[in-house]
Design an enzyme around this catalytic site. Structure first.
Site, PDB file in Angstrom:
ATOM      1  N   HIS A 122      87.147 -78.810 -35.904  1.00 22.14           N
ATOM      2  CA  HIS A 122      87.250 -77.925 -34.737  1.00 22.14           C
ATOM      3  C   HIS A 122      88.595 -77.193 -34.857  1.00 22.14           C
ATOM      4  O   HIS A 122      89.543 -77.725 -35.433  1.00 22.14           O
ATOM      5  CB  HIS A 122      87.229 -78.812 -33.492  1.00 22.14           C
ATOM      6  CG  HIS A 122      87.214 -78.090 -32.190  1.00 22.14           C
ATOM      7  ND1 HIS A 122      88.346 -77.590 -31.598  1.00 22.14           N
ATOM      8  CD2 HIS A 122      86.195 -77.807 -31.331  1.00 22.14           C
ATOM      9  CE1 HIS A 122      88.021 -77.032 -30.444  1.00 22.14           C
ATOM     10  NE2 HIS A 122      86.728 -77.154 -30.258  1.00 22.14           N
ATOM     11  N   ASP A 199      90.019 -87.065 -35.041  1.00 21.80           N
ATOM     12  CA  ASP A 199      89.643 -86.324 -33.844  1.00 21.80           C
ATOM     13  C   ASP A 199      88.341 -86.920 -33.311  1.00 21.80           C
ATOM     14  O   ASP A 199      87.263 -86.676 -33.853  1.00 21.80           O
ATOM     15  CB  ASP A 199      89.476 -84.839 -34.213  1.00 21.80           C
ATOM     16  CG  ASP A 199      88.899 -84.025 -33.063  1.00 21.80           C
ATOM     17  OD1 ASP A 199      88.621 -84.600 -31.996  1.00 21.80           O
ATOM     18  OD2 ASP A 199      88.714 -82.807 -33.256  1.00 21.80           O
ATOM     19  N   GLN A 202      84.296 -85.752 -29.968  1.00 20.64           N
ATOM     20  CA  GLN A 202      82.843 -85.895 -29.824  1.00 20.64           C
ATOM     21  C   GLN A 202      82.392 -87.346 -29.946  1.00 20.64           C
ATOM     22  O   GLN A 202      81.506 -87.793 -29.216  1.00 20.64           O
ATOM     23  CB  GLN A 202      82.114 -85.070 -30.900  1.00 20.64           C
ATOM     24  CG  GLN A 202      82.238 -83.570 -30.731  1.00 20.64           C
ATOM     25  CD  GLN A 202      81.593 -83.044 -29.455  1.00 20.64           C
ATOM     26  OE1 GLN A 202      80.685 -83.653 -28.900  1.00 20.64           O
ATOM     27  NE2 GLN A 202      82.085 -81.915 -28.984  1.00 20.64           N
ATOM     28  N   LYS A 225      84.247 -85.258 -22.239  1.00 23.43           N
ATOM     29  CA  LYS A 225      83.066 -85.416 -23.093  1.00 23.43           C
ATOM     30  C   LYS A 225      82.552 -86.862 -23.018  1.00 23.43           C
ATOM     31  O   LYS A 225      81.656 -87.256 -23.755  1.00 23.43           O
ATOM     32  CB  LYS A 225      83.412 -85.055 -24.533  1.00 23.43           C
ATOM     33  CG  LYS A 225      83.817 -83.580 -24.690  1.00 23.43           C
ATOM     34  CD  LYS A 225      83.951 -83.214 -26.133  1.00 23.43           C
ATOM     35  CE  LYS A 225      84.765 -81.972 -26.386  1.00 23.43           C
ATOM     36  NZ  LYS A 225      84.113 -80.715 -26.012  1.00 23.43           N
ATOM     37  N   CYS A 363      83.938 -73.083 -31.812  1.00 20.93           N
ATOM     38  CA  CYS A 363      85.345 -73.317 -32.205  1.00 20.93           C
ATOM     39  C   CYS A 363      85.413 -73.976 -33.575  1.00 20.93           C
ATOM     40  O   CYS A 363      86.271 -74.842 -33.822  1.00 20.93           O
ATOM     41  CB  CYS A 363      86.098 -74.155 -31.173  1.00 20.93           C
ATOM     42  SG  CYS A 363      86.137 -73.403 -29.559  1.00 20.93           S
TER      43      CYS A 363
END
Ligand code: C6P
Length: 405
Positions: A122, A199, A202, A225, A363
């Site tokens: 991202h 990261d 998600q 999220k 993104c």
């Protein structure tokens, strides 16, 4: 037992109609909906406990502090952090990555060093590293992906070297759904002395994450999220590393003593939490995590796998549909393009059918470049979605195709 009707009833927003049709919310990778318990926790804080934290001696401030620090404890337990000092509240995954790039990167990455990221990151795990590398004269290297949207691990190993100071990798790609082999990546990166930032924006709502078992140096995610509120997230990092890092921002709460000559910084985690924090956000985040725990990852993963398999089987036989991202290990994301219909038009037509998806580059422009598409349509599923909603998605796609035929 996973009771889908009961779960759906927990999310008041789902119970509505758009254009006379029941809402089908399939934009969960952008943000998930919030269960009533999270909404109630936030309301209760403002109705009964609102005060600033760590400052007052009065009862409301004590309650607010207990709520805020209680949330940190819940989050530490959820990710199996070694202690609460390893949990830093941020505005979200983006700010957490910027914190690491600026503070750890600024102190540890020098001219000639390398930062290794992947082609499926991202923008928030690309740009901060690009900015750092430009600032200090380091080089940004990129692990390529294959046509399925998987990392090419041989290339990763070739790119990894003694010059690599940090590896930045997405746990689950928002544009492709790919789940990356982060355990292997961490092990190999550590073998050359590099730190690893994962990261988890998600992944954290879909798979269990144990930061100690992974031995990850930095893990970041966003509450919104994970059924929690917007504007809050966390950086979970090893205390031994956080201790050596300079503060990211200066201000109240992150100090112990201030004079015009010198400032003595506060202990962890407060050293990295300058200013009045997002107190209600943290409380809502804590409650959201308790909600996930009340359902459990066994049930969540099973349910979401079933849904993805159901949707993928339909996508495979749908005329003119090309899936973007067909990794063997993937979760909850169906990214695709449809012959003759631009993803943005698709998004608009689907909205009239009360089906909410995201259309765009997500993104992740380098991913779009790789697959030679300007954008994709993305349906992303959550534990409250149903097979009937997947059917509604494909019925709406058929309609869009007919309109553009
Ligand atoms: N992806 C999506 O629709 P923030 O904005 O800080 O909460 O999260 C940023 C972020 C970082 N990494 C990944 C893998 C992400 O998916 C996101 C946010 C949203 O896909 C908004 S672009």
């Amino acid at each position: 037992m996973f009771d889908i009707e009961k779960v759906r009833a927990d999310f008041p927003v789902l119970d509505q109609q758009l254009y006379g049709k029941p809402l089908v919310y399939l934009d969960n990778a952008a943000t998930t909906q919030k269960p009533q318990c999270v909404i109630d926790a936030i309301s209760h804080y403002y109705e009964a406990d609102n005060a600033n934290v760590h400052r007052g001696v009065h009862t409301l401030s004590e309650r607010a502090t207990a709520g805020y620090e209680g949330a940190r404890k819940i989050i530490a337990g959820f990710f199996n952090a070694r202690c609460e000092r390893e949990v830093i509240f941020t505005r979200g995954a983006t700010e957490a990555i910027n914190l690491v790039a600026s503070s750890w990167g600024g102190a540890n990455v020098r001219a000639g060093d390398e930062v290794l990221i992947t082609h499926m990151e991202h923008h928030s795990n690309i740009v901060p590293w690009q900015m750092l590398c430009e600032h200090v004269g380091a080089t940004l290297k990129v692990v390529p992906i294959n046509a399925q949207g998987e990392l090419i691990m041989e290339a990763f190993e070739e790119l990894l070297s003694e010059r690599t100071r940090l590896v930045g990798v997405v746990h689950m790609s928002n544009a492709l759904g790919t789940i990356n082999p982060i355990s292997t990546i961490i092990e190999k990166a550590h073998a050359v002395g590099a730190k690893v930032l994962v990261d988890g924006a998600q992944a954290a709502a879909h798979v269990a994450v144990d930061v100690q078992a992974l031995d990850v140096d930095f893990y970041v995610t966003s509450a919104h999220k994970m059924y929690g509120p917007t504007g809050i997230g966390v950086l979970i990092a090893k205390e031994s590393i956080l201790k050596t890092m300079p503060p990211y921002q200066g201000g109240g709460d992150m100090i112990r003593v201030v004079t015009f000559d010198k400032t003595e910084f506060n202990d962890l985690p407060y050293k990295f939490e300058a200013g009045t924090p997002h107190i209600s956000g943290a409380i809502g985040f804590g409650r959201a995590i308790e909600y996930i725990q009340s359902i459990g990852f066994d049930a969540i993963e099973k349910r979401e796998k079933e849904l993805l398999a159901y949707a993928t089987a339909k996508a495979e036989v749908f005329d003119g549909l090309r899936q973007i991202g067909t990794a063997r290990e993937k979760a909850c994301v169906l990214s695709f393009v449809l012959d003759g219909v631009h993803p943005h038009d698709l998004g608009t037509i689907l909205d009239r059918e009360a089906v909410a998806i995201r259309a765009g580059h997500h993104c992740a422009m380098p991913v779009m470049d790789f697959f030679k598409v300007p954008a994709t349509a993305r349906a992303s599923f959550s534990l409250y979605n149903t097979e009937a909603e997947v059917d509604a998605l494909f019925a709406a796609l058929k309609k869009a195709q007919e309109i553009f035929a």
